[in-house]
Design an enzyme around this catalytic site. Structure first.
Site, mmCIF file in Angstrom:
data_model
loop_
_atom_site.group_PDB
_atom_site.id
_atom_site.type_symbol
_atom_site.label_atom_id
_atom_site.label_comp_id
_atom_site.label_asym_id
_atom_site.label_seq_id
_atom_site.Cartn_x
_atom_site.Cartn_y
_atom_site.Cartn_z
ATOM 1 N N ASP A 112 5.066 -5.880 -3.827
ATOM 2 C CA ASP A 112 5.473 -7.281 -3.632
ATOM 3 C C ASP A 112 5.201 -8.160 -4.847
ATOM 4 O OD1 ASP A 112 2.711 -7.164 -3.389
ATOM 5 O OD2 ASP A 112 2.616 -8.649 -1.776
ATOM 6 N N LYS A 163 -10.872 -10.839 -2.780
ATOM 7 C CA LYS A 163 -10.750 -12.174 -2.180
ATOM 8 C C LYS A 163 -12.095 -12.859 -1.929
ATOM 9 C CE LYS A 163 -6.222 -11.097 -0.314
ATOM 10 N NZ LYS A 163 -6.035 -9.673 -0.166
HETATM 11 N N1 GDD Z 1 2.649 1.997 2.292
HETATM 12 C C1 GDD Z 1 1.894 0.957 2.638
HETATM 13 N N2 GDD Z 1 1.120 1.053 3.759
HETATM 14 N N3 GDD Z 1 1.916 -0.158 1.879
HETATM 15 C C2 GDD Z 1 1.134 -1.201 2.257
HETATM 16 C C3 GDD Z 1 0.322 -1.153 3.405
HETATM 17 C C4 GDD Z 1 0.325 0.046 4.195
HETATM 18 O O1 GDD Z 1 -0.338 0.159 5.217
HETATM 19 N N4 GDD Z 1 -0.338 -2.345 3.508
HETATM 20 C C5 GDD Z 1 0.055 -3.093 2.457
HETATM 21 N N5 GDD Z 1 0.959 -2.420 1.689
HETATM 22 C C6 GDD Z 1 1.595 -2.888 0.471
HETATM 23 C C7 GDD Z 1 2.230 -4.266 0.612
HETATM 24 O O2 GDD Z 1 3.595 -4.166 0.942
HETATM 25 C C8 GDD Z 1 2.066 -4.844 -0.772
HETATM 26 O O3 GDD Z 1 3.148 -4.459 -1.607
HETATM 27 C C9 GDD Z 1 0.798 -4.190 -1.299
HETATM 28 O O4 GDD Z 1 0.574 -3.041 -0.476
HETATM 29 C C10 GDD Z 1 -0.430 -5.099 -1.265
HETATM 30 O O5 GDD Z 1 -0.614 -5.585 0.039
HETATM 31 P P1 GDD Z 1 -0.696 -7.149 0.328
HETATM 32 O O6 GDD Z 1 -0.872 -7.301 1.791
HETATM 33 O O7 GDD Z 1 0.428 -7.880 -0.317
HETATM 34 O O8 GDD Z 1 -2.070 -7.509 -0.386
HETATM 35 P P2 GDD Z 1 -2.526 -8.856 -1.080
HETATM 36 O O9 GDD Z 1 -1.409 -9.479 -1.807
HETATM 37 O O10 GDD Z 1 -3.212 -9.690 -0.077
HETATM 38 O O11 GDD Z 1 -3.639 -8.364 -2.135
HETATM 39 C C11 GDD Z 1 -3.368 -7.293 -3.023
HETATM 40 O O12 GDD Z 1 -2.556 -7.699 -4.099
HETATM 41 C C12 GDD Z 1 -3.142 -8.666 -5.021
HETATM 42 C C13 GDD Z 1 -2.189 -8.878 -6.167
HETATM 43 O O13 GDD Z 1 -0.898 -9.045 -5.790
HETATM 44 C C14 GDD Z 1 -4.721 -6.755 -3.551
HETATM 45 O O14 GDD Z 1 -4.447 -5.573 -4.250
HETATM 46 C C15 GDD Z 1 -5.418 -7.766 -4.447
HETATM 47 O O15 GDD Z 1 -6.596 -7.207 -5.014
HETATM 48 C C16 GDD Z 1 -4.476 -8.177 -5.575
HETATM 49 O O16 GDD Z 1 -5.088 -9.183 -6.374
HETATM 50 MG MG MG Z 2 0.623 -9.181 -1.893
#
Ligand code: GDD
Ligand code: MG
Length: 369
Positions: A112, A163
């Site tokens: 994403d 976070k």
């Molecule tokens: N295959 C799969 N299965 N993908 C997943 C799953 C799962 O169960 N859960 C989440 N994802 C994918 C989401 O689609 C996204 O692309 C990515 O993993 C990260 O998940 P998010 O839910 O968007 O996390 P975030 O944005 O709160 O935090 C993450 O991203 C930040 C930067 O964009 C973390 O990695 C943070 O440390 C980071 O700073």
């Molecule tokens: Mg994200």
């Protein structure tokens, strides 16, 4: 990089939360940026950096990905690793172990994220340090929504905190969600259950001195929140479409006023005296009436916006119908197929769920189910 075959794993599962009303017909990773799915931008960037094979880890809406990308796309071989239940951010990497293999370091990406990072540089930095994992780092004003690192002079990550509360963040360098991982990483991820790479794996690697960071500048945004998603489209317009862009078979009345940058998709019609822009993206086959005013907004495909309506700082889902004399403001999201009746006003932070019909104004942040 010699003759190595660079692979990339993309996390394409999980559920978006705040943008959920727009995920009726597409997962978050396929949201349009400049009218093109985010994943297309990512695949293009990977192909440019010499990646040959991509493994998409999917759960929810797996078929949508398979139908769209098949076995070969953007010059890349595409493979799929399906999860029966969501395995979070580390579990899917472990599950894809066999597809990835143990020969070489590989890229792993949150799906994403919209960025123009040169992945090759990140891989080179990983090679130089000999780390188990190298994470791309980006400087932000508010690190509390991300993974935050404490970085040593030599690029080693001393601490990784996911976070943290704003006052506890060790720096404003955050995890950009893009990694290079060496095969030893598989030894750090337990098998057969959901694992958060941020909570369970990175802190341990940091303690072992095996986690490095690579700071970069340029475009980067995680599209998780409505304002971030709008920001990603603004960045797109400023970077790739400053002078605007008009699709095919567009019909604009002669007295429409366009304030660039504005991107108008194929088959869009816009009625007289409407004022569109700046920072507007309109999806294919959307129909806009007369005297309409739209600024800083994204309108998905096949929507209808009737006469004298104004939309500012909002996201309007696919096939949504917006009536006459409607006002939609800051950070509102209108879900796919929703209907907003004539004369309704939605101010700041109102979210309308998919297919919902709204007949009355809502003037405080709310979620309309
Ligand atoms: N295959 C799969 N299965 N993908 C997943 C799953 C799962 O169960 N859960 C989440 N994802 C994918 C989401 O689609 C996204 O692309 C990515 O993993 C990260 O998940 P998010 O839910 O968007 O996390 P975030 O944005 O709160 O935090 C993450 O991203 C930040 C930067 O964009 C973390 O990695 C943070 O440390 C980071 O700073
Ligand atoms: Mg994200």
């Amino acid at each position: 990089m010699g003759s190595m075959r660079l692979k990339a794993v993309i996390l394409a599962g999980g559920f978006g939360t705040r943008l959920r009303p727009l995920t009726c017909t597409r997962p978050k990773i396929l949201f349009p940026i400049g009218n093109r799915p985010l994943l297309d931008w990512t695949l293009e960037g990977l192909a440019r950096s010499g990646v040959e094979e991509v493994i998409l880890t999917v759960n929810y809406m797996a078929e949508t990905f398979m139908q769209r990308y098949g076995e070969f796309s953007h010059g890349l071989r595409i493979r799929y690793s399906r999860e029966k239940r969501p395995l979070k951010t580390g579990g899917p990497i472990k599950r894809a172990e066999e597809l990835i293999g143990h020969e070489e370091a590989f890229l792993a990406l949150n799906g994403d994220v919209f960025t123009n990072l040169d992945y090759r540089r990140l891989v080179e930095s990983h090679r130089r340090s000999g780390a188990t994992a190298t994470i791309a780092l980006y400087r932000v004003d508010d690190p509390s929504r991300y993974g935050v690192v404490e970085l040593a002079e030599d690029g080693r990550v001393m601490r990784f905190v996911e976070k943290p509360p704003p006052e506890a963040a060790p720096s404003n360098l955050v995890n950009a969600g893009i990694y290079v991982l060496s095969p030893e990483i598989f030894g750090y991820i337990p098998e057969g259950r959901p694992v958060s790479i941020e909570h369970e794996v990175f802190p341990r690697l940091a303690r072992d001195g095996r986690l490095y960071g690579y700071e970069f500048e340029g475009l980067w945004v995680d599209i998780g929140l409505p304002e971030d998603y709008l920001e990603a489209n603004r960045l797109f317009l400023d970077t790739y479409a400053k002078g605007g862009w008009l699709g095919k078979d567009v019909h604009l009345e002669p007295d429409v006023e366009i304030v660039q940058p504005v991107l108008i998709g194929n088959g869009v019609t816009i009625g007289g005296k409407s004022k569109i822009g700046p920072y507007v993206v309109i999806g294919d086959h959307t129909s806009i009436g007369q005297g309409v005013c739209i600024t800083n907004s994204i309108i998905f495909a096949d929507a209808v916006v009737a006469d004298f309506t104004s939309i500012r700082g909002a996201i309007i889902g696919e096939n949504a119908i917006i009536g006459r004399w409607v006002k939609i403001e800051d950070r509102c999201i209108v879900g796919d197929h929703a209907i907003i009746l004539d004369n309704v006003t939605l101010t700041r932070g109102v979210t309308v769920c998919p297919s919902k019909e709204v007949a009355e104004s809502v003037l405080t942040p709310a979620r309309l189910m």
